[in-house]
Design a protein around this motif. Sequence first.
Motif, PDB file in Angstrom:
ATOM      1  N   ASP A  94       0.834  -1.210   0.000  1.00 49.37           N
ATOM      2  CA  ASP A  94       0.000   0.000   0.000  1.00 49.37           C
ATOM      3  C   ASP A  94       0.869   1.261   0.000  1.00 49.37           C
ATOM      4  O   ASP A  94       0.574   2.232  -0.710  1.00 49.37           O
ATOM      5  CB  ASP A  94      -0.927   0.015   1.222  1.00 49.37           C
ATOM      6  N   VAL A  95       1.934   1.244   0.797  1.00 51.44           N
ATOM      7  CA  VAL A  95       2.817   2.408   0.900  1.00 51.44           C
ATOM      8  C   VAL A  95       3.508   2.675  -0.432  1.00 51.44           C
ATOM      9  O   VAL A  95       3.555   3.822  -0.903  1.00 51.44           O
ATOM     10  CB  VAL A  95       3.860   2.205   2.027  1.00 51.44           C
ATOM     11  N   ILE A  96       4.040   1.614  -1.052  1.00 51.24           N
ATOM     12  CA  ILE A  96       4.731   1.780  -2.337  1.00 51.24           C
ATOM     13  C   ILE A  96       3.770   2.300  -3.399  1.00 51.24           C
ATOM     14  O   ILE A  96       4.103   3.202  -4.183  1.00 51.24           O
ATOM     15  CB  ILE A  96       5.368   0.452  -2.794  1.00 51.24           C
ATOM     16  N   SER A  97       2.573   1.754  -3.427  1.00 49.30           N
ATOM     17  CA  SER A  97       1.567   2.202  -4.387  1.00 49.30           C
ATOM     18  C   SER A  97       1.269   3.691  -4.206  1.00 49.30           C
ATOM     19  O   SER A  97       1.167   4.449  -5.182  1.00 49.30           O
ATOM     20  CB  SER A  97       0.284   1.376  -4.225  1.00 49.30           C
ATOM     21  N   GLU A  98       1.157   4.110  -2.950  1.00 44.30           N
ATOM     22  CA  GLU A  98       0.882   5.516  -2.648  1.00 44.30           C
ATOM     23  C   GLU A  98       2.028   6.409  -3.105  1.00 44.30           C
ATOM     24  O   GLU A  98       1.815   7.465  -3.722  1.00 44.30           O
ATOM     25  CB  GLU A  98       0.639   5.682  -1.147  1.00 44.30           C
ATOM     26  N   TYR A  99       3.261   5.986  -2.835  1.00 41.37           N
ATOM     27  CA  TYR A  99       4.411   6.814  -3.208  1.00 41.37           C
ATOM     28  C   TYR A  99       4.600   6.881  -4.722  1.00 41.37           C
ATOM     29  O   TYR A  99       5.027   7.917  -5.249  1.00 41.37           O
ATOM     30  CB  TYR A  99       5.691   6.320  -2.534  1.00 41.37           C
ATOM     31  N   VAL A 100       4.284   5.811  -5.432  1.00 40.55           N
ATOM     32  CA  VAL A 100       4.371   5.842  -6.894  1.00 40.55           C
ATOM     33  C   VAL A 100       3.404   6.891  -7.442  1.00 40.55           C
ATOM     34  O   VAL A 100       3.753   7.688  -8.326  1.00 40.55           O
ATOM     35  CB  VAL A 100       4.067   4.458  -7.498  1.00 40.55           C
ATOM     36  N   GLU A 101       2.181   6.905  -6.917  1.00 44.90           N
ATOM     37  CA  GLU A 101       1.194   7.894  -7.370  1.00 44.90           C
ATOM     38  C   GLU A 101       1.651   9.311  -7.030  1.00 44.90           C
ATOM     39  O   GLU A 101       1.492  10.233  -7.832  1.00 44.90           O
ATOM     40  CB  GLU A 101      -0.167   7.607  -6.721  1.00 44.90           C
ATOM     41  N   ARG A 102       2.214   9.474  -5.829  1.00 46.97           N
ATOM     42  CA  ARG A 102       2.698  10.802  -5.429  1.00 46.97           C
ATOM     43  C   ARG A 102       3.857  11.245  -6.324  1.00 46.97           C
ATOM     44  O   ARG A 102       3.913  12.401  -6.747  1.00 46.97           O
ATOM     45  CB  ARG A 102       3.141  10.787  -3.962  1.00 46.97           C
ATOM     46  N   ARG A 103       4.779  10.317  -6.574  1.00 43.07           N
ATOM     47  CA  ARG A 103       5.914  10.648  -7.448  1.00 43.07           C
ATOM     48  C   ARG A 103       5.427  11.067  -8.819  1.00 43.07           C
ATOM     49  O   ARG A 103       5.859  12.099  -9.361  1.00 43.07           O
ATOM     50  CB  ARG A 103       6.847   9.437  -7.577  1.00 43.07           C
ATOM     51  N   ASN A 104       4.552  10.269  -9.392  1.00 45.86           N
ATOM     52  CA  ASN A 104       4.055  10.576 -10.738  1.00 45.86           C
ATOM     53  C   ASN A 104       3.343  11.911 -10.776  1.00 45.86           C
ATOM     54  O   ASN A 104       3.522  12.698 -11.718  1.00 45.86           O
ATOM     55  CB  ASN A 104       3.131   9.456 -11.213  1.00 45.86           C
ATOM     56  N   THR A 105       2.534  12.173  -9.757  1.00 45.70           N
ATOM     57  CA  THR A 105       1.822  13.458  -9.675  1.00 45.70           C
ATOM     58  C   THR A 105       2.810  14.610  -9.607  1.00 45.70           C
ATOM     59  O   THR A 105       2.689  15.606 -10.340  1.00 45.70           O
ATOM     60  CB  THR A 105       0.902  13.481  -8.440  1.00 45.70           C
ATOM     61  N   LEU A 106       3.805  14.486  -8.725  1.00 43.82           N
ATOM     62  CA  LEU A 106       4.785  15.563  -8.544  1.00 43.82           C
ATOM     63  C   LEU A 106       5.566  15.823  -9.823  1.00 43.82           C
ATOM     64  O   LEU A 106       5.694  16.979 -10.262  1.00 43.82           O
ATOM     65  CB  LEU A 106       5.748  15.198  -7.408  1.00 43.82           C
ATOM     66  N   ILE A 107       6.090  14.770 -10.435  1.00 44.43           N
ATOM     67  CA  ILE A 107       6.915  14.941 -11.630  1.00 44.43           C
ATOM     68  C   ILE A 107       6.100  15.543 -12.769  1.00 44.43           C
ATOM     69  O   ILE A 107       6.554  16.462 -13.470  1.00 44.43           O
ATOM     70  CB  ILE A 107       7.536  13.590 -12.073  1.00 44.43           C
ATOM     71  N   GLU A 108       4.864  15.048 -12.956  1.00 42.93           N
ATOM     72  CA  GLU A 108       3.999  15.578 -14.023  1.00 42.93           C
ATOM     73  C   GLU A 108       3.728  17.061 -13.826  1.00 42.93           C
ATOM     74  O   GLU A 108       3.755  17.846 -14.784  1.00 42.93           O
ATOM     75  CB  GLU A 108       2.680  14.799 -14.059  1.00 42.93           C
ATOM     76  N   GLU A 109       3.463  17.464 -12.586  1.00 40.10           N
ATOM     77  CA  GLU A 109       3.166  18.871 -12.310  1.00 40.10           C
ATOM     78  C   GLU A 109       4.409  19.745 -12.480  1.00 40.10           C
ATOM     79  O   GLU A 109       4.324  20.852 -13.028  1.00 40.10           O
ATOM     80  CB  GLU A 109       2.602  19.023 -10.889  1.00 40.10           C
ATOM     81  N   LEU A 110       5.553  19.263 -12.031  1.00 46.20           N
ATOM     82  CA  LEU A 110       6.791  20.041 -12.170  1.00 46.20           C
ATOM     83  C   LEU A 110       7.168  20.223 -13.631  1.00 46.20           C
ATOM     84  O   LEU A 110       7.666  21.288 -14.031  1.00 46.20           O
ATOM     85  CB  LEU A 110       7.937  19.351 -11.421  1.00 46.20           C
ATOM     86  N   GLN A 111       6.932  19.195 -14.445  1.00 48.13           N
ATOM     87  CA  GLN A 111       7.292  19.268 -15.855  1.00 48.13           C
ATOM     88  C   GLN A 111       6.442  20.280 -16.622  1.00 48.13           C
ATOM     89  O   GLN A 111       6.802  20.666 -17.742  1.00 48.13           O
ATOM     90  CB  GLN A 111       7.183  17.879 -16.498  1.00 48.13           C
ATOM     91  N   LYS A 112       5.352  20.710 -16.031  1.00 46.76           N
ATOM     92  CA  LYS A 112       4.500  21.712 -16.666  1.00 46.76           C
ATOM     93  C   LYS A 112       5.039  23.133 -16.487  1.00 46.76           C
ATOM     94  O   LYS A 112       4.579  24.062 -17.155  1.00 46.76           O
ATOM     95  CB  LYS A 112       3.082  21.647 -16.078  1.00 46.76           C
ATOM     96  N   ILE A 113       6.011  23.304 -15.575  1.00 43.34           N
ATOM     97  CA  ILE A 113       6.525  24.639 -15.288  1.00 43.34           C
ATOM     98  C   ILE A 113       7.681  24.960 -16.233  1.00 43.34           C
ATOM     99  O   ILE A 113       8.677  24.241 -16.283  1.00 43.34           O
ATOM    100  CB  ILE A 113       7.007  24.759 -13.823  1.00 43.34           C
ATOM    101  N   GLU A 114       7.550  26.040 -16.957  1.00 42.78           N
ATOM    102  CA  GLU A 114       8.587  26.452 -17.903  1.00 42.78           C
ATOM    103  C   GLU A 114       9.899  26.733 -17.166  1.00 42.78           C
ATOM    104  O   GLU A 114       9.921  27.422 -16.145  1.00 42.78           O
ATOM    105  CB  GLU A 114       8.136  27.708 -18.657  1.00 42.78           C
ATOM    106  N   GLY A 115      10.983  26.172 -17.695  1.00 42.65           N
ATOM    107  CA  GLY A 115      12.299  26.447 -17.116  1.00 42.65           C
ATOM    108  C   GLY A 115      12.707  25.529 -15.990  1.00 42.65           C
ATOM    109  O   GLY A 115      13.823  25.648 -15.463  1.00 42.65           O
ATOM    110  N   VAL A 116      11.831  24.593 -15.596  1.00 46.20           N
ATOM    111  CA  VAL A 116      12.143  23.667 -14.510  1.00 46.20           C
ATOM    112  C   VAL A 116      12.588  22.328 -15.095  1.00 46.20           C
ATOM    113  O   VAL A 116      11.955  21.781 -15.994  1.00 46.20           O
ATOM    114  CB  VAL A 116      10.924  23.461 -13.577  1.00 46.20           C
ATOM    115  N   LYS A 117      13.694  21.821 -14.578  1.00 49.52           N
ATOM    116  CA  LYS A 117      14.212  20.520 -14.974  1.00 49.52           C
ATOM    117  C   LYS A 117      14.150  19.596 -13.760  1.00 49.52           C
ATOM    118  O   LYS A 117      14.504  20.014 -12.650  1.00 49.52           O
ATOM    119  CB  LYS A 117      15.660  20.666 -15.449  1.00 49.52           C
TER     120      LYS A 117
END
Length: 396
Positions: A290-313
């Motif tokens: 359950d914990v790993i599943s939760e962290y995978v979703e959190r990671r994916n959410t975070l990375i997807e949102e960060l990639q939307k910001i211009e100039g952020v790598k």
Amino acid sequence: MPTISKKGHLMPQSPIRKLVPYAEKAYKQGKTVYHLNIGQPDIKTPEIALNAIKEFSLEILAYTRSEGSESYRMKIAAYYKKNNVQVTHDDIIVTTGGSEALLFAFGSIMDADDEIIIPEPFYANYNGFSTASGVNIVPVISKIEDNFALPPIEEFEKLITPKTKAILICNPGNPTGYLYSKAEIEKLAAIVKKHDLFLIADEVYREFTYDGNRHYSIMEEAGLENHAIMIDSVSKRYSMCGARIGCLVSKNKSVINTALKFAQARLSPPTLAQIASEAALETPQSYFDDVISEYVERRNTLIEELQKIEGVKVAKPKGAFYCIAELPITNSDDFAQWLLEDFSIDNETIMVAPAGGFYSTPGVGLNQIRIAYVLKKESLVRAVHILKEALKVYKN
């Protein structure tokens, strides 16, 4: 007036905790602060561990053995065997957190002015442990463009001198979330055997691996028995940061016997926390699933949102629960403080960890931050929105 030691002056501040006064001021101003700065999971501690303390009755809260209670060490060894790490309880010294295990390791294998090679960015407290031990970190830089993979082994070889005693890795990595492959571990094993060095692996995030990747421990590598020192902790695995229980593991008896002398000097690890940690070893696999599943979703959410910001790598983590993001700014220390002091949206702001403190090379990582995705997905989306808007204002 009496003077402070040179070592005391050189001891670095925590890049994670030095911003706390500004966060507290923000609280007093009525702001909500989203904490992206520290690896304190919001996942609940297993009930089996908490119940072990609640149900334990005693008349004297006594010392345990300096190396930790025998029953706990035997259960740790059994846990490792399930994970393909063949050790006995005599190969384990229980410590007050992984931090003390690292200090014991440094003290056991290095003298003043000896050198340890560490891929950077690395866990910021390695700088503190090296200062406290009087040893020198020799960094080898891993790059965000390579997702912070192991630098070429030739780069390590160039840095080895007569003073080099060890190579230290964190696997999976804090602050990068990088997971070293079996092939990378084999390369490190070859070089430490060739130059007769120790290989220290901080494996406190071993359970947190994603996308079907498996953690490969240095303790699994054949022929490394006299070179390998593993550092571990219950803090992240069971969301028990406050227990302060870790361990040092090695099949090298000289290392264990020496570390035991350091353990005896501080008497013993915490008794009640060992009871909770021993009980935690009975945590069912479903908890981790359950914990790993939760962290995978959190990671994916975070990375997807960060990639939307211009100039952020941003580098995509394969493990742990951190990532490094490179921002279109020049000084993340100033930016992190400004976020807490001068910026908010609807009275909400964020707290991040400036990444410069995760390097030992001066001037590197100043445009980077470490983000810990230990918040719920909705909070991560909101936090990244605040970051996006903050960057617009800050740059202007």
